[in-house]
Design an enzyme around this catalytic site. Structure first.
Site, short mmCIF file in Angstrom:
data_model
loop_
_atom_site.label_atom_id
_atom_site.label_comp_id
_atom_site.label_asym_id
_atom_site.label_seq_id
_atom_site.Cartn_x
_atom_site.Cartn_y
_atom_site.Cartn_z
N ASP A 195 11.97 -66.66 -49.83
CA ASP A 195 10.90 -67.45 -49.22
C ASP A 195 11.49 -68.77 -48.75
O ASP A 195 12.71 -69.01 -48.88
CB ASP A 195 9.72 -67.65 -50.19
CG ASP A 195 8.38 -67.66 -49.45
OD1 ASP A 195 8.22 -68.50 -48.55
OD2 ASP A 195 7.52 -66.82 -49.77
N HIS A 272 8.45 -67.40 -43.59
CA HIS A 272 8.84 -67.64 -44.99
C HIS A 272 10.34 -67.41 -45.20
O HIS A 272 10.76 -66.79 -46.17
CB HIS A 272 8.02 -66.75 -45.93
CG HIS A 272 6.59 -67.21 -46.07
ND1 HIS A 272 6.25 -68.36 -46.72
CD2 HIS A 272 5.43 -66.66 -45.63
CE1 HIS A 272 4.92 -68.51 -46.68
NE2 HIS A 272 4.40 -67.50 -46.03
N ASP A 334 4.03 -61.91 -43.37
CA ASP A 334 2.85 -62.76 -43.42
C ASP A 334 3.16 -64.16 -42.90
O ASP A 334 4.31 -64.60 -42.91
CB ASP A 334 2.33 -62.87 -44.86
CG ASP A 334 3.39 -63.42 -45.81
OD1 ASP A 334 4.54 -62.96 -45.71
OD2 ASP A 334 3.09 -64.31 -46.62
N GLU A 335 2.12 -64.83 -42.48
CA GLU A 335 2.15 -66.27 -42.20
C GLU A 335 3.40 -66.71 -41.43
O GLU A 335 4.17 -67.55 -41.90
CB GLU A 335 2.06 -67.04 -43.54
CG GLU A 335 0.76 -66.74 -44.27
CD GLU A 335 0.65 -67.42 -45.63
OE1 GLU A 335 -0.46 -67.81 -45.99
OE2 GLU A 335 1.69 -67.55 -46.33
N PHE A 430 -3.76 -63.52 -58.60
CA PHE A 430 -3.80 -64.13 -59.93
C PHE A 430 -3.28 -65.56 -59.92
O PHE A 430 -3.16 -66.18 -60.97
CB PHE A 430 -3.01 -63.27 -60.92
CG PHE A 430 -3.53 -61.85 -61.06
CD1 PHE A 430 -4.85 -61.54 -60.76
CD2 PHE A 430 -2.70 -60.83 -61.48
CE1 PHE A 430 -5.34 -60.24 -60.89
CE2 PHE A 430 -3.16 -59.52 -61.60
CZ PHE A 430 -4.48 -59.23 -61.31
N ASP A 431 -2.98 -66.09 -58.72
CA ASP A 431 -2.68 -67.53 -58.65
C ASP A 431 -3.98 -68.32 -58.49
O ASP A 431 -3.96 -69.55 -58.49
CB ASP A 431 -1.69 -67.86 -57.53
CG ASP A 431 -2.10 -67.37 -56.16
OD1 ASP A 431 -2.99 -66.48 -56.07
OD2 ASP A 431 -1.53 -67.85 -55.16
N TRP A 480 1.82 -65.72 -57.18
CA TRP A 480 2.65 -66.68 -56.45
C TRP A 480 2.89 -67.88 -57.37
O TRP A 480 2.00 -68.24 -58.14
CB TRP A 480 1.94 -67.11 -55.16
CG TRP A 480 1.59 -65.95 -54.29
CD1 TRP A 480 0.38 -65.32 -54.20
CD2 TRP A 480 2.46 -65.23 -53.40
NE1 TRP A 480 0.45 -64.27 -53.31
CE2 TRP A 480 1.71 -64.20 -52.80
CE3 TRP A 480 3.80 -65.37 -53.05
CZ2 TRP A 480 2.26 -63.31 -51.88
CZ3 TRP A 480 4.35 -64.50 -52.13
CH2 TRP A 480 3.59 -63.47 -51.55
N THR A 481 4.07 -68.47 -57.25
CA THR A 481 4.47 -69.41 -58.31
C THR A 481 4.69 -70.85 -57.84
O THR A 481 5.50 -71.58 -58.39
CB THR A 481 5.72 -68.88 -59.03
OG1 THR A 481 6.75 -68.64 -58.06
CG2 THR A 481 5.43 -67.62 -59.78
N GLU A 482 3.95 -71.26 -56.78
CA GLU A 482 4.04 -72.68 -56.40
C GLU A 482 3.63 -73.56 -57.58
O GLU A 482 4.24 -74.60 -57.85
CB GLU A 482 3.10 -72.99 -55.23
CG GLU A 482 3.45 -72.31 -53.93
CD GLU A 482 2.70 -71.01 -53.74
OE1 GLU A 482 2.33 -70.38 -54.76
OE2 GLU A 482 2.49 -70.62 -52.58
C1 ACM Z 1 0.48 -63.96 -48.82
O1 ACM Z 1 -0.26 -64.27 -49.78
N1 ACM Z 1 0.93 -64.88 -47.99
C2 ACM Z 1 0.86 -62.58 -48.59
#
Ligand code: ACM
Length: 539
Positions: A195, A272, A334-335, A430-431, A480-482
């Site tokens: 990422d 990303h 994505d994005e 789950f974030d 996701w681990t931000e």
């Molecule tokens: C995503 O949550 N950007 C796949």
């Protein structure tokens, strides 16, 4: 009166929760009596299940203090645990099993070894929770209640994702996570390896990906309230990073394989990808030397669509294919903001040459190229639902869509004949916060996803007809681990929501019942505590 109550309980489909098997088996009938485990118990296996027999013996050894013999024959053993594949059990499918516990004999039968493995996982849950301890436990009588179980999963894709880019997760935790997936009969580990904030997989041909791309100077502290006003951002000035060597990856893959889990690697493209561009600026659109990002969000620095960047991606995937036997290879998608492509002569020339009409079509063209390249090597591309934005033309028929921005991408892809994995934010992210009392919760990205909402999820959208519905491979939880910077924090966000999702993915829909689930969960929490899982209690 008591009989009437018992009848009502049966009518409501409520299971005897004292056994607390999670996910709930398709059929379970209690017998009378118990099986007593003793040091003289022999694990009897056929050739196909020998390794699973050793695994069972290994798993029982620390807590009981004794190692059961594993053998091809019962000999004179008074008590046996018998594991065997049975070609007559094809009705149980690739992952189903029959488990019978009676008197002096436990038998696990399945059409395939995976089913025997799941039978063993159920057997562990039928033992006292202390069986999960890592050292001998005094005073426990190791009994298994008499029971007859016939069980098989509803969906073939029962997944859990883990972002190791935003926060690097040590290999030891990755293996613990895999153990926890196996305990819940999950069979896909989606490893988000690259990422903007870090590239985490050693690629021999491009060493800077990890020597530069795996490390960042700092990380954002707290919540990034505004993208626009960067003066508000506060950084910790603590370098962060790490990566897995190819030997580490092989170890993790083998570890997962022994637990019937497929590791699906994700290499993000074209968005990303700032860590890769920081390592090799020629991959970007501006020629600028970028840094590995220390803040979160959607970044506009994306890979350029040149032949050399495409060759780079294929070179990376060549090494990825050698490491991961998974049929599915995730290429993100994505994005990916298109601003840089809009002002890039190279990207615009590509669009013109290919007769495309937009930057979104260019991303779809890139995805199609990669999907065909993977299909030619016997694999399937899997990507987030943005891969559909520029149309599905040229996309290999075996490409799979992961529907995260709601369910529409999944519906469109299934209707077009593609397999889909349903991962909508509404039920599987789950974030998100676990309650609305934010002061009592650890910092999270936002959102609200309580346990009930995960448990209530129905992965097959009603819009699909019965043929299209078969395209829904299953579902998966995302972490996701931000904001989840440590393994303990990840555990808190993932458990018990992943437990609920495991039941969504495994158990027949008509047997799902939230109050029955939470009753079993109370005992399951004891297992998770023994396993040192920092789950979030029900409050
Ligand atoms: C995503 O949550 N950007 C796949």
């Amino acid at each position: 009166m008591i009989n009437l109550l018992a009848l009502l309980v049966l009518a409501a489909g409520v299971q005897d929760t004292t056994l607390a098997v999670i996910p709930r088996p398709a059929q379970l009938t209690r017998g009378t009596g118990t099986f007593l485990l003793t040091p003289a118990t022999v694990v009897v296996t056929d050739r196909a299940t020998r390794q699973i027999g050793y695994q069972l013996s290994d798993w029982l050894q620390p807590a009981t203090g004794y190692r059961l013999a594993v053998s091809g024959a019962a000999g004179t053993a008074a008590r046996t645990i018998s594991l065997r594949v049975d070609p007559a059990l094809s009705r149980l499918g690739e992952e189903g099993y029959r488990l019978t516990v009676a008197g002096t004999r436990i038998t696990i039968r399945a059409f395939r070894p995976a089913g025997v493995f799941y039978g063993v996982e159920t057997l562990r849950q039928l033992l006292p929770p202390d069986v999960f301890r890592a050292a001998p436990v005094a005073g426990v009588v190791w009994t298994v209640p008499a029971v007859e179980i016939e069980d098989m999963p509803r969906f073939p894709w029962r997944g859990a994702h883990l972002d190791v880019s935003r926060s690097f997760m040590p290999k030891e935790f990755v293996k613990k996570y895999i153990d926890l997936l196996a305990l819940h009969k999950l069979n896909r580990f989606h490893w988000h390896l690259t990422d903007d904030q870090g590239w985490r997989i050693e690629i021999k041909k491009y060493p800077l990906l990890t020597s530069i791309g795996a490390w960042r100077r700092n990380s954002l502290v707290g919540v990034q309230r505004s993208y626009a006003d960067t003066t508000q951002w506060v950084y910790d000035n603590v370098p962060h990073g790490g990566f897995y060597t190819q030997d580490d990856i092989r170890e993790v893959v083998a570890y997962a394989t022994a637990r019937f889990i497929t590791v699906v690697p994700e290499i993000e493209m074209p968005g990303h990808a700032q860590a890769a561009i920081a390592a090799y600026p020629w991959l970007g659109n501006t020629g600028q030397q970028l840094e590995v990002l220390g803040h979160w969000g959607v970044d506009e620095n994306i890979l350029n669509p040149s032949d050399s960047a495409i060759h780079f991606m294929q070179d990376v995937l060549t090494e990825v294919l050698a490491l991961f036997p998974s049929h599915w290879i995730h290429t993100g998608g994505d994005e990916a903001p298109k601003r840089q492509w809009q002002s890039s002569p190279l990207a615009q020339e590509r669009i013109r040459q290919l007769g495309l009409h937009s930057e979104n079509e260019l991303q779809s063209w890139l995805t199609a190229q990669m999907s065909q390249w993977l299909a030619g090597r016997g694999r399937s591309l899997i990507g987030w639902d943005e891969i559909l934005e520029g149309g599905m033309e040229g996309l290999a028929p075996n490409a799979v869509v992961m529907s995260w921005r709601g369910i529409d991408g999944g519906i469109a892809a299934a209707q077009a004949g593609h397999d889909v994995v349903m991962t909508p934010t509404s039920n599987t992210y789950f974030d998100y916060y676990q309650s609305q009392d934010l002061a009592k919760e650890p910092l999270a990205i936002g959102g609200f996803l309580p346990l009930e909402t995960v448990y209530a999820y129905e992965p097959v959208p009603p819009a699909l007809d019965s043929v299209q519905a078969k395209r829904v491979l299953g579902t998966q939880g995302q972490i996701w681990t931000e904001y989840q910077r440590t393994p303990k924090n990840v555990e808190f966000m993932v458990f018990p929501r992943l437990v609920a999702l495991a039941e969504v993915a495994w158990t027949p829909r008509e047997l799902r019942n939230f109050s029955d689930f939470t009753a079993r969960l109370a005992k399951h929490f004891t297992r998770l505590s023994v396993l040192d899982v920092n789950y979030r209690p029900l409050r």
